[in-house]
Design a protein around this motif. Structure first.
Motif, PDB file in Angstrom:
ATOM      1  N   GLN A   6       2.066  -7.729   0.574  1.00  0.00           N
ATOM      2  CA  GLN A   6       1.580  -9.169   0.670  1.00  0.00           C
ATOM      3  C   GLN A   6       0.077  -9.251   1.129  1.00  0.00           C
ATOM      4  OE1 GLN A   6       3.633 -11.774  -0.129  1.00  0.00           O
ATOM      5  NE2 GLN A   6       4.782 -10.110  -0.997  1.00  0.00           N
ATOM      6  N   THR A   7      -0.509  -8.086   1.488  1.00  0.00           N
ATOM      7  CA  THR A   7      -1.914  -8.362   1.921  1.00  0.00           C
ATOM      8  C   THR A   7      -3.003  -7.743   1.010  1.00  0.00           C
ATOM      9  OG1 THR A   7      -2.035  -6.265   3.220  1.00  0.00           O
ATOM     10  CG2 THR A   7      -1.211  -7.979   4.360  1.00  0.00           C
ATOM     11  N   GLY A   8      -2.515  -7.498  -0.105  1.00  0.00           N
ATOM     12  CA  GLY A   8      -3.450  -6.923  -1.080  1.00  0.00           C
ATOM     13  C   GLY A   8      -3.833  -5.527  -1.269  1.00  0.00           C
ATOM     14  N   SER A   9      -3.300  -4.648  -0.194  1.00  0.00           N
ATOM     15  CA  SER A   9      -3.128  -3.175  -0.129  1.00  0.00           C
ATOM     16  C   SER A   9      -2.484  -2.621  -1.244  1.00  0.00           C
ATOM     17  CB  SER A   9      -2.509  -2.712   1.228  1.00  0.00           C
ATOM     18  OG  SER A   9      -3.437  -3.111   2.141  1.00  0.00           O
ATOM     19  N   LEU A  10      -2.900  -1.634  -1.664  1.00  0.00           N
ATOM     20  CA  LEU A  10      -2.300  -1.139  -3.074  1.00  0.00           C
ATOM     21  C   LEU A  10      -1.797   0.323  -2.718  1.00  0.00           C
ATOM     22  CD1 LEU A  10      -1.887  -1.119  -6.123  1.00  0.00           C
ATOM     23  CD2 LEU A  10      -4.011   0.078  -6.495  1.00  0.00           C
TER      24      LEU A  10
END
Length: 394
Positions: free
Chosen positions: A165-169
């Motif tokens: 949800q924070t854009g971390s992959l």
């Protein structure tokens, strides 16, 4: 436009490409539309503006008053971005990426952080990979769309990507094909992560016997050895033109050999032997190449000459279909153009060193090429781009 990658804490010189500034010349350095430095040669003024942008460049800028080259020292992630030098005689664009280095063991998972705590309504976040900056994941907050593009780049990321949800992959079950540069594009700018995938060649042992001697060999050279009885543990990093220098880690308990920061030149056969067992490993580290549709490309063998007993094969695709072969003993140079539905017909050419040229490239020629020679096997990943996709990557 010049792209430059630099590690954190290193220095980088953004060259003006001039040997000397003209007597009447004015030079301006800008970063993200803010003036960083300027030269007025006629008035003999040389100025750096280190306090702009919250002082992120304070005590880090050095301006060459003869050439106009700008050096940035003690690089940090916040220095990534666009730099522009201009005068009435020339202008040059630079895109500077500051690398955050990470490493992971092959087979493990790794999370590439976005460094965001929350996403805002208009955010558009993209993760790109490789020299061509292929989009592999994207978040469009406005449409609430979280997307991973697992089928790009020959499917090397299939079933292995996850966005939070924070854009971390997160990349699961990493392989050496996942090592490289990852570019994160967010509202705050661009950040580049250099991911290194390390490979452990396992001895399969939990503990070495008290009287045991173990030897690791690569290309018929000893690269590491253990003499448990004499309590000797040695790595030979200077053999083979130092290609393995600072890359070998030997486990003194199990005999497992770890190779870090892999390159394509480390491909080949590794053997482990002792009085009680022996194991042979074939390690293939892919080299990535890109070509536009309709152009030609030469896949190099890396050989300077062929020896009397050489048998060289080029293979293509998941099935490793033979598409070209050289048998030096019979002086036979062969291309097999009718395999794979004839996609290579009238397009293959072998030279005297075993290099393979493919002409009039189409998208059907993208994929894995395996070169088998007397010393090693090399894998090349060929990406075929059309004009529009090349421009998007840039």
């Amino acid at each position: 436009m010049r792209r430059m990658n630099v590690k954190r804490r290193d220095s980088v010189a953004l060259s003006s490409r001039r040997t000397e500034i003209m007597k009447d010349e004015k030079i301006l350095w800008e970063y993200n539309d803010q003036t960083l430095a300027e030269i007025d040669k006629e008035r003999n003024l040389f100025t750096v503006h280190e306090d702009v942008l919250d002082g992120r460049f304070r005590n880090r800028l050095k301006l060459d008053d003869k050439t106009g080259t700008l050096t940035i020292t003690d690089i940090r992630s916040e220095h990534s971005g666009w730099f522009f030098i201009s005068s009435k005689y020339f202008n040059v664009d630079f895109r500077l990426s500051v690398l955050n280095e990470m490493s992971v063991m092959e087979g493990e998972s790794v999370s590439l952080s976005s460094d965001l705590t929350e996403l805002k309504d208009e955010d558009l976040i993209r993760w790109r990979f490789g020299d061509e900056e292929t989009v592999i994941a994207e978040i469009d907050v406005k449409t609430n769309r979280f997307s991973v593009f697992e089928d790009v780049l020959d499917g090397r990321f299939r079933d292995q990507l996850k966005l939070d949800q924070t854009g971390s992959l997160t990349i699961r079950n990493t392989t050496i094909n996942h090592g490289g540069l990852y570019l994160l594009q967010t509202r705050d700018g661009n950040h580049t992560i250099a991911l290194r995938v390390d490979v452990a060649l396992s001895s399969g042992r939990t503990e070495i016997m008290k009287d045991e001697e173990i030897q690791w060999r690569y290309r018929d050279k000893t690269i590491a050895e253990i003499d448990k009885k004499r309590n000797l543990f040695t790595v030979h990093e200077d053999v083979l033109d130092e290609t393995l220098r600072n890359r070998l880690k030997l486990d003194d308990k199990t005999g497992t050999l770890t190779i870090t920061d892999l390159r394509s030149e480390h491909s080949g056969w590794y053997s482990l032997s002792s009085d009680y067992f022996s194991i042979l490993f074939s390690l293939s580290v892919p080299e990535e190449r890109s070509v536009k549709e309709g152009e030609s490309i030469s896949l190099r063998s890396g050989l300077t000459e062929l020896k009397d007993e050489d048998l060289i094969r080029w293979r293509f695709g998941d099935e490793e279909t033979v598409i070209a072969e050289i048998d030096v003993k019979t002086n036979r140079f062969s291309v097999f153009e009718d395999v794979l539905d004839g996609r290579f017909r009238d397009r293959l050419k072998l030279d005297q060193a075993g290099s393979l040229t493919i002409t009039n490239i189409t998208f059907n020629h993208g994929g894995l090429y395996l070169l088998q020679t007397r010393d090693k096997s090399n894998t090349i990943i060929l990406n075929v781009k059309d004009e529009s996709s090349v421009m998007e990557g840039q």
